[in-house]
Design an enzyme around this catalytic site. Sequence first.
Site, PDB file in Angstrom:
ATOM      1  N   ASP A  96       0.898  -1.320  -0.081  1.00  0.00           N
ATOM      2  CA  ASP A  96      -0.025   0.005  -0.139  1.00  0.00           C
ATOM      3  C   ASP A  96       0.655   1.212   0.034  1.00  0.00           C
ATOM      4  OD1 ASP A  96      -3.300   0.459   1.037  1.00  0.00           O
ATOM      5  OD2 ASP A  96      -2.033   2.127   1.149  1.00  0.00           O
ATOM      6  N   ILE A  97       0.376   2.261  -0.809  1.00  0.00           N
ATOM      7  CA  ILE A  97       1.299   3.406  -0.822  1.00  0.00           C
ATOM      8  C   ILE A  97       1.373   4.207   0.591  1.00  0.00           C
ATOM      9  CG2 ILE A  97      -0.605   5.179  -1.870  1.00  0.00           C
ATOM     10  CD1 ILE A  97       1.176   5.976  -3.847  1.00  0.00           C
TER      11      ILE A  97
ATOM     12  N   ASN B  10     -12.750  -3.608   2.489  1.00  0.00           N
ATOM     13  CA  ASN B  10     -13.765  -2.525   2.533  1.00  0.00           C
ATOM     14  C   ASN B  10     -14.562  -2.777   1.165  1.00  0.00           C
ATOM     15  OD1 ASN B  10     -12.681  -1.562   4.901  1.00  0.00           O
ATOM     16  ND2 ASN B  10     -11.045  -0.313   3.969  1.00  0.00           N
TER      17      ASN B  10
ATOM     18  N   GLN C  55     -14.904   2.217   1.455  1.00  0.00           N
ATOM     19  CA  GLN C  55     -13.933   1.950   0.211  1.00  0.00           C
ATOM     20  C   GLN C  55     -13.693   3.018  -0.554  1.00  0.00           C
ATOM     21  OE1 GLN C  55     -15.943  -1.147  -2.391  1.00  0.00           O
ATOM     22  NE2 GLN C  55     -14.063  -1.290  -3.738  1.00  0.00           N
TER      23      GLN C  55
ATOM     24  N   HIS D 237     -10.252  -5.092  -3.637  1.00  0.00           N
ATOM     25  CA  HIS D 237      -8.799  -5.462  -3.181  1.00  0.00           C
ATOM     26  C   HIS D 237      -8.919  -6.072  -1.545  1.00  0.00           C
ATOM     27  CE1 HIS D 237     -10.055  -1.276  -2.244  1.00  0.00           C
ATOM     28  NE2 HIS D 237      -9.345  -1.202  -1.063  1.00  0.00           N
TER      29      HIS D 237
ATOM     30  N   HIS E  29      -7.042  -6.240   1.841  1.00  0.00           N
ATOM     31  CA  HIS E  29      -5.953  -5.582   2.692  1.00  0.00           C
ATOM     32  C   HIS E  29      -5.451  -6.618   3.447  1.00  0.00           C
ATOM     33  CE1 HIS E  29      -6.851  -1.217   2.367  1.00  0.00           C
ATOM     34  NE2 HIS E  29      -8.032  -1.782   1.919  1.00  0.00           N
TER      35      HIS E  29
END
Length: 119
Positions: A30-31, A85, A92, A98, A100
Site C-alpha cells: 500500500d502506498i 472494505n 471503500q 482489493h 488488505h
Amino acid sequence: MSECIFCMVAAGDIPARVVYEDDTIIAFDDIAPQAPVHTLIIPRDHYEHLGSGVPAEVLSALFAAVPKVAAAKGVEESGYRVVVNNGRDAMQTVHHLHVHVFGGRAMAHGMVHFDEGRP
Ligand code: 5GP
Ligand code: ZN
C-alpha cells in the site's frame, strides 16, 4: 477501466512494489501503509467489489494469495489481519476490489470503528 488506479497498477502503468503475482491476481504494498506490513491483493481484471459478480476462481485466487503474501512479508508466524472494505459504509475508496493484509505489530481486538459524524 482506464481511469481506475488499480487497473493501472495491474497494467504496470503505475509503479508498485510487487510482493507476489500470478495470472489472476497481483499483490503490492500500500502506498500509505497503516501497519508495518500493509499489502493489497487485487484481481488483474476490474470488479468494483464483492457484489460485482466476481467469479469463484478469482475469489479463490485472491484468498489463496493471502498466505503467500504473509510468507513473503515475514508475518506468517506472527499473524496478520485480512480486510475487505466493501462499498460506502465500509469506506471503500478505490473501487477496484482489493484485499488488505495487515501485520508486523500486535493489533487491538476491535475491528470496527465507526465515523461518529455519520448516521
Ligand atoms: P480502501 O480504503 O479502498 O479499502 O483502500 C484503498 C487503499 O489503496 C488505501 O489503503 C490507499 O492507501 C491505497 N492506494 C491508493 N492509491 C494507491 C496507489 O496508487 N498505489 C498503491 N500502492 N496504493 C494505493
Ligand atoms: Zn480497476
